[in-house]
Design an enzyme around this catalytic site. Structure first.
Site, PDB file in Angstrom:
ATOM      1  CB  ILE A 145      36.664  38.495  46.196  1.00  0.00           C
ATOM      2  CG1 ILE A 145      36.156  38.888  44.799  1.00  0.00           C
ATOM      3  CG2 ILE A 145      36.300  39.558  47.230  1.00  0.00           C
ATOM      4  CD1 ILE A 145      34.654  38.960  44.649  1.00  0.00           C
ATOM      5  CE  LYS A 197      33.744  26.367  41.524  1.00  0.00           C
ATOM      6  NZ  LYS A 197      33.564  26.166  40.095  1.00  0.00           N
ATOM      7  CB  THR A 229      25.537  39.341  44.362  1.00  0.00           C
ATOM      8  OG1 THR A 229      25.405  39.585  42.963  1.00  0.00           O
ATOM      9  CG2 THR A 229      24.334  38.513  44.787  1.00  0.00           C
ATOM     10  CE1 TYR A 289      26.266  34.272  43.403  1.00  0.00           C
ATOM     11  CE2 TYR A 289      25.599  36.097  42.001  1.00  0.00           C
ATOM     12  CZ  TYR A 289      26.419  35.572  42.975  1.00  0.00           C
ATOM     13  OH  TYR A 289      27.385  36.361  43.535  1.00  0.00           O
ATOM     14  CG  PHE A 291      26.816  35.611  26.468  1.00  0.00           C
ATOM     15  CD1 PHE A 291      27.249  34.795  25.432  1.00  0.00           C
ATOM     16  CD2 PHE A 291      27.362  35.402  27.734  1.00  0.00           C
ATOM     17  CE1 PHE A 291      28.203  33.799  25.648  1.00  0.00           C
ATOM     18  CE2 PHE A 291      28.302  34.416  27.961  1.00  0.00           C
ATOM     19  CZ  PHE A 291      28.732  33.618  26.909  1.00  0.00           C
ATOM     20  N   GLY A 305      19.171  34.592  32.473  1.00  0.00           N
ATOM     21  CA  GLY A 305      19.372  35.126  33.825  1.00  0.00           C
ATOM     22  C   GLY A 305      20.130  36.437  33.882  1.00  0.00           C
TER      23      GLY A 305
END
Ligand code: UDP
Length: 327
Positions: free
Chosen positions: A12, A35, A116, A140, A207, A282
């Site tokens: 991003i 990262k 988020t 998170y 999932f 989650g």
């Protein structure tokens, strides 16, 4: 305006750097490259350092005469955060505090925070409005919400100007084709699906098939990374000393995992087999943004709202960079 981007060499961040440069802003990327990729920000000053290092942050603020921060550096995997909450609270929440103190020390008065949709947890209704209940269901989301609370307190007490941008599912790549998503390991749905036609995986795992959605799979709202980047440029101009503003960023339309896979099949013209597997811990069933506030107040206008365009841009990038920035 001189802007420092923590985590600016990431997926991003690199798109925001491009948007800032296009808007004629000066920017400095501050990234430990754990990262991020230096190759993603070739024409930007890069400070290789950790946000946990408050002294290095202060040096960077002073040396580059920084006026505003875009804070992106974070771990981002909701699934992993359930297994390793310590990693998320240390790296996302604790370094947020280090950053705020360094900003205060150096009189940097504006911040745009990468928040988020996970701060909402399981929403009471969709589309989700900014004023809806904040109750994350994974560490998170909680680690990011803690930072939102710190920002609120610092804005009130120390006159900081804050904009929190609550991202929904970011995907796609720059239409120029030279920057895009390159996570190791990759955990996000669209790049994982595209690994199938690239020959990097045999199938895509779905999932969970028993969510309370029409086809039983999770619904998400996908937003093009360049549209998200544009919102950051606008948000910088919207900070007001002592005030906190929060905006959802999504397209207001939800797509199930099965629908996303189908769109990828159409774009890539590849069969893309799918395998049904258990739920990932989650994951809320449905996350769709009401983004009217960003459209009205920030004058944000997405250029690439269609899922097929988002996937097509991602596919161009991955086809031409199957190993990300590695040559
Ligand atoms: N997902 C999936 N298979 C995968 C990766 C993701 O079914 O290999 C699902 C995931 O459970 C979620 C949606 O795709 O419902 C989007 O997941 P992603 O990790 O891309 O983003 P998140 O919504 O967790 O931020």
């Amino acid at each position: 305006m001189n802007v420092l981007l923590t985590g600016g060499a990431g997926y991003i961040g690199s798109h925001i750097v491009r948007a800032l440069q296009d808007a004629g802003q000066e920017c400095v990327v501050y990234d430990n490259l754990c990262k991020g990729n230096a190759e993603a920000v070739p024409e930007c000053e890069l400070v290789v350092a950790d946000v946990a290092d408050g002294e290095a942050l202060q040096n960077a603020f002073r040396e580059h005469d920084i006026e505003a921060v875009i804070h992106l550096a974070a771990y981002i995997e909701a699934g992993e955060s359930v297994e390793k909450p310590d990693k998320y609270f240390h790296n996302n929440t604790r370094i947020g505090l280090t950053l705020l103190d360094a900003m205060r020390e150096c009189n940097v008065g504006k911040i745009v925070f990468s928040s988020t949709a996970a701060v909402y947890g399981t929403p009471e209704r969709v589309p989700i409005e900014e004023t809806d209940r904040l109750e994350p269901i994974n560490p998170y989301g909680a680690s990011k919400l803690c930072v939102e609370y710190m920002l609120r307190a610092y804005a009130t007490a120390y006159n900081l100007g804050v904009v929190s941008l609550r991202y929904f599912n970011v995907a796609g790549a720059h239409p120029d084709g030279d920057i895009g998503e390159a996570h190791t390991p990759e955990t996000h749905l669209i790049p994982l699906i595209l690994q199938v036609p690239l020959g990097k995986r045999e199938n895509i795992k779905i999932f969970g098939q028993d969510y309370g959605t029409p086809d039983g799979t999770c619904i998400r709202d996908y937003i093009h990374v360049c549209d998200l980047a544009d919102a950051h440029v606008l948000a910088l101009g919207a900070t007001t000393p002592g005030e906190v503003k929060a905006y959802n960023l999504g397209n207001g339309e939800g797509f199930s995992v099965r629908e996303v896979i189908e769109t990828c099949r159409l774009v890539t013209e590849a069969p893309i087999p799918a395998e049904e597997t258990p739920r990932r811990p989650g994951d809320p069933a449905r996350l769709v943004a009401a983004s009217q506030k960003a459209i009205t107040e920030l004058k944000w206008q997405p250029n690439f709202p269609e899922l097929a365009t988002i996937v097509a841009h991602a596919w161009e990038w991955h086809k031409n960079h199957p190993n990300g920035y590695e040559t």
